[in-house]
Design a protein around this motif. Structure first.
Motif, mmCIF file in Angstrom:
data_model
loop_
_atom_site.group_PDB
_atom_site.id
_atom_site.type_symbol
_atom_site.label_atom_id
_atom_site.label_comp_id
_atom_site.label_asym_id
_atom_site.label_seq_id
_atom_site.Cartn_x
_atom_site.Cartn_y
_atom_site.Cartn_z
ATOM 1 N N ASN A 50 49.294 6.708 -8.866
ATOM 2 C CA ASN A 50 49.112 7.921 -9.661
ATOM 3 C C ASN A 50 47.799 7.977 -10.425
ATOM 4 N N ARG A 51 46.966 6.943 -10.304
ATOM 5 C CA ARG A 51 45.657 6.965 -10.964
ATOM 6 C C ARG A 51 44.591 6.529 -9.974
ATOM 7 N N VAL A 52 43.522 7.312 -9.903
ATOM 8 C CA VAL A 52 42.481 7.065 -8.919
ATOM 9 C C VAL A 52 41.826 5.711 -9.136
ATOM 10 N N GLN A 53 41.352 5.446 -10.356
ATOM 11 C CA GLN A 53 40.626 4.207 -10.603
ATOM 12 C C GLN A 53 41.510 2.982 -10.409
ATOM 13 N N GLU A 54 42.735 3.060 -10.904
ATOM 14 C CA GLU A 54 43.656 1.933 -10.760
ATOM 15 C C GLU A 54 43.899 1.619 -9.288
ATOM 16 N N ALA A 55 44.062 2.645 -8.485
ATOM 17 C CA ALA A 55 44.293 2.452 -7.058
ATOM 18 C C ALA A 55 43.079 1.847 -6.371
ATOM 19 N N MET A 56 41.889 2.298 -6.746
ATOM 20 C CA MET A 56 40.678 1.783 -6.117
ATOM 21 C C MET A 56 40.480 0.304 -6.419
ATOM 22 N N VAL A 57 40.801 -0.108 -7.641
ATOM 23 C CA VAL A 57 40.686 -1.521 -8.002
ATOM 24 C C VAL A 57 41.720 -2.351 -7.244
ATOM 25 N N ARG A 58 42.938 -1.843 -7.188
ATOM 26 C CA ARG A 58 44.032 -2.615 -6.574
ATOM 27 C C ARG A 58 43.894 -2.729 -5.061
ATOM 28 N N TRP A 59 43.532 -1.618 -4.412
ATOM 29 C CA TRP A 59 43.604 -1.558 -2.959
ATOM 30 C C TRP A 59 42.250 -1.593 -2.256
ATOM 31 N N GLY A 60 41.159 -1.527 -3.009
ATOM 32 C CA GLY A 60 39.845 -1.392 -2.382
ATOM 33 C C GLY A 60 39.545 -2.439 -1.327
ATOM 34 N N GLU A 61 39.653 -3.721 -1.667
ATOM 35 C CA GLU A 61 39.348 -4.787 -0.713
ATOM 36 C C GLU A 61 40.409 -4.892 0.370
ATOM 37 N N LEU A 62 41.653 -4.640 0.009
ATOM 38 C CA LEU A 62 42.732 -4.739 0.987
ATOM 39 C C LEU A 62 42.609 -3.692 2.096
ATOM 40 N N ARG A 63 42.017 -2.555 1.768
ATOM 41 C CA ARG A 63 41.867 -1.506 2.779
ATOM 42 C C ARG A 63 41.022 -2.001 3.950
ATOM 43 N N VAL A 64 40.076 -2.876 3.671
ATOM 44 C CA VAL A 64 39.228 -3.419 4.733
ATOM 45 C C VAL A 64 40.029 -4.395 5.580
ATOM 46 N N ALA A 65 40.813 -5.237 4.904
ATOM 47 C CA ALA A 65 41.587 -6.249 5.622
ATOM 48 C C ALA A 65 42.777 -5.664 6.352
ATOM 49 N N ARG A 66 43.326 -4.555 5.829
ATOM 50 C CA ARG A 66 44.517 -3.931 6.420
ATOM 51 C C ARG A 66 44.230 -2.447 6.680
ATOM 52 N N PRO A 67 43.570 -2.153 7.782
ATOM 53 C CA PRO A 67 43.223 -0.754 8.062
ATOM 54 C C PRO A 67 44.432 0.129 8.346
ATOM 55 N N ASP A 68 45.609 -0.471 8.524
ATOM 56 C CA ASP A 68 46.808 0.323 8.767
ATOM 57 C C ASP A 68 47.461 0.823 7.481
ATOM 58 N N LEU A 69 46.899 0.482 6.329
ATOM 59 C CA LEU A 69 47.431 0.979 5.061
ATOM 60 C C LEU A 69 47.252 2.491 4.948
ATOM 61 N N GLU A 70 48.239 3.147 4.360
ATOM 62 C CA GLU A 70 48.106 4.556 3.998
ATOM 63 C C GLU A 70 48.360 4.678 2.506
ATOM 64 N N LEU A 71 47.400 5.245 1.795
ATOM 65 C CA LEU A 71 47.498 5.376 0.345
ATOM 66 C C LEU A 71 47.608 6.852 -0.032
ATOM 67 N N ARG A 72 48.579 7.136 -0.889
ATOM 68 C CA ARG A 72 48.834 8.510 -1.308
ATOM 69 C C ARG A 72 48.662 8.640 -2.814
ATOM 70 N N LEU A 73 47.948 9.657 -3.226
ATOM 71 C CA LEU A 73 47.844 9.974 -4.647
ATOM 72 C C LEU A 73 49.010 10.885 -4.994
ATOM 73 N N ILE A 74 49.907 10.391 -5.852
ATOM 74 C CA ILE A 74 51.103 11.155 -6.203
ATOM 75 C C ILE A 74 51.120 11.543 -7.674
ATOM 76 N N GLY A 75 50.050 11.216 -8.387
ATOM 77 C CA GLY A 75 49.940 11.605 -9.791
ATOM 78 C C GLY A 75 48.934 12.723 -9.964
ATOM 79 N N PRO A 76 48.893 13.320 -11.151
ATOM 80 C CA PRO A 76 47.964 14.434 -11.410
ATOM 81 C C PRO A 76 46.516 14.030 -11.147
ATOM 82 N N LEU A 77 45.749 14.950 -10.604
ATOM 83 C CA LEU A 77 44.348 14.695 -10.288
ATOM 84 C C LEU A 77 43.455 15.570 -11.148
ATOM 85 N N GLN A 78 42.541 14.921 -11.880
ATOM 86 C CA GLN A 78 41.555 15.652 -12.664
ATOM 87 C C GLN A 78 40.422 16.095 -11.749
#
Length: 214
Positions: A50-78
């Motif tokens: 639900n937070r853009v920055q939090e998601a980028m920190v948590r998943w940023g490196e993993l996205r490279v290692a696991r290209p099959d990940l799908e990430l969804r923003l489900i919280g309000p977007l500024q």
């Protein structure tokens, strides 16, 4: 996770649906990694944040290692986070106003990348919640397509906590059907089985998977 999937399958079976037609979105927002890692290791690949920055920190490196990940923003977007969200997420489920639609459209144009987009509908018309009202939903879908050149995948809602969820899910499904939308993101830990019976194509499950957040 097996228990949640079994409950999903049972709910789908009652209305003649297949489990494969319903995506389990693991709501990892604000969960400690010690809770998220076992679910990821068990094969879950779709996660909601639900937070853009939090998601980028948590998943940023993993996205490279696991290209099959799908990430969804489900919280309000500024609006000032729209470009980052468009660049990072595979699905944005909370488009709900013209200024945000314009910011997303500009980001899509600048980045050449288009995540799947859902419109959040405030089915209970609760003043504290984001989302377009049901009465304005048709016009907003049309505006995204006509004025902003955006393709809409579906609709998302969060029913009022103190009301039966079924009528809200039925309303969302009706709005989606008359606008030719196939995606219905509805249902959380307390009501995902009901949502599946009303046609949910994705359910957002947090505490039933990870336990209650501290």
């Amino acid at each position: 996770m097996d228990d949640v999937r079994a409950r999903m399958a049972a709910a789908a079976k009652t209305v003649g649906r297949e489990l494969g037609a319903i995506t389990l979105v693991a709501v990892s927002k604000q969960q400690p990694w010690s809770h998220v890692a076992p679910v990821l290791d068990a094969g879950q690949r779709v996660f909601g944040e639900n937070r853009v920055q939090e998601a980028m920190v948590r998943w940023g490196e993993l996205r490279v290692a696991r290209p099959d990940l799908e990430l969804r923003l489900i919280g309000p977007l500024q609006t000032n986070k729209a470009k980052e969200a468009v660049g990072f997420f595979d699905v944005i489920e909370t488009v709900d106003r013209d200024r945000l639609a314009r910011a997303v459209a500009d980001a899509v144009q600048a980045l050449g990348r288009t995540p799947k987009l859902y419109i959040q509908v405030n089915t209970g018309e609760e003043p504290q919640k984001a989302g377009v009202t049901p009465a304005d939903a048709d016009a907003f879908v049309a505006a995204l397509r006509r004025d902003y050149g955006l393709s809409v995948e579906g609709l998302m809602c969060i029913p009022p906590a103190d009301e039966p969820a079924g009528p809200h899910f039925a309303l969302l499904a009706k709005i989606a059907a008359r606008n030719g939308l196939t995606g219905l993101s509805m249902g959380m830990s307390a009501d995902f089985e009901t949502a599946i019976r009303f046609g949910a194509t994705s359910v957002r499950v947090g505490s039933a998977l990870f336990g209650v957040r501290n």
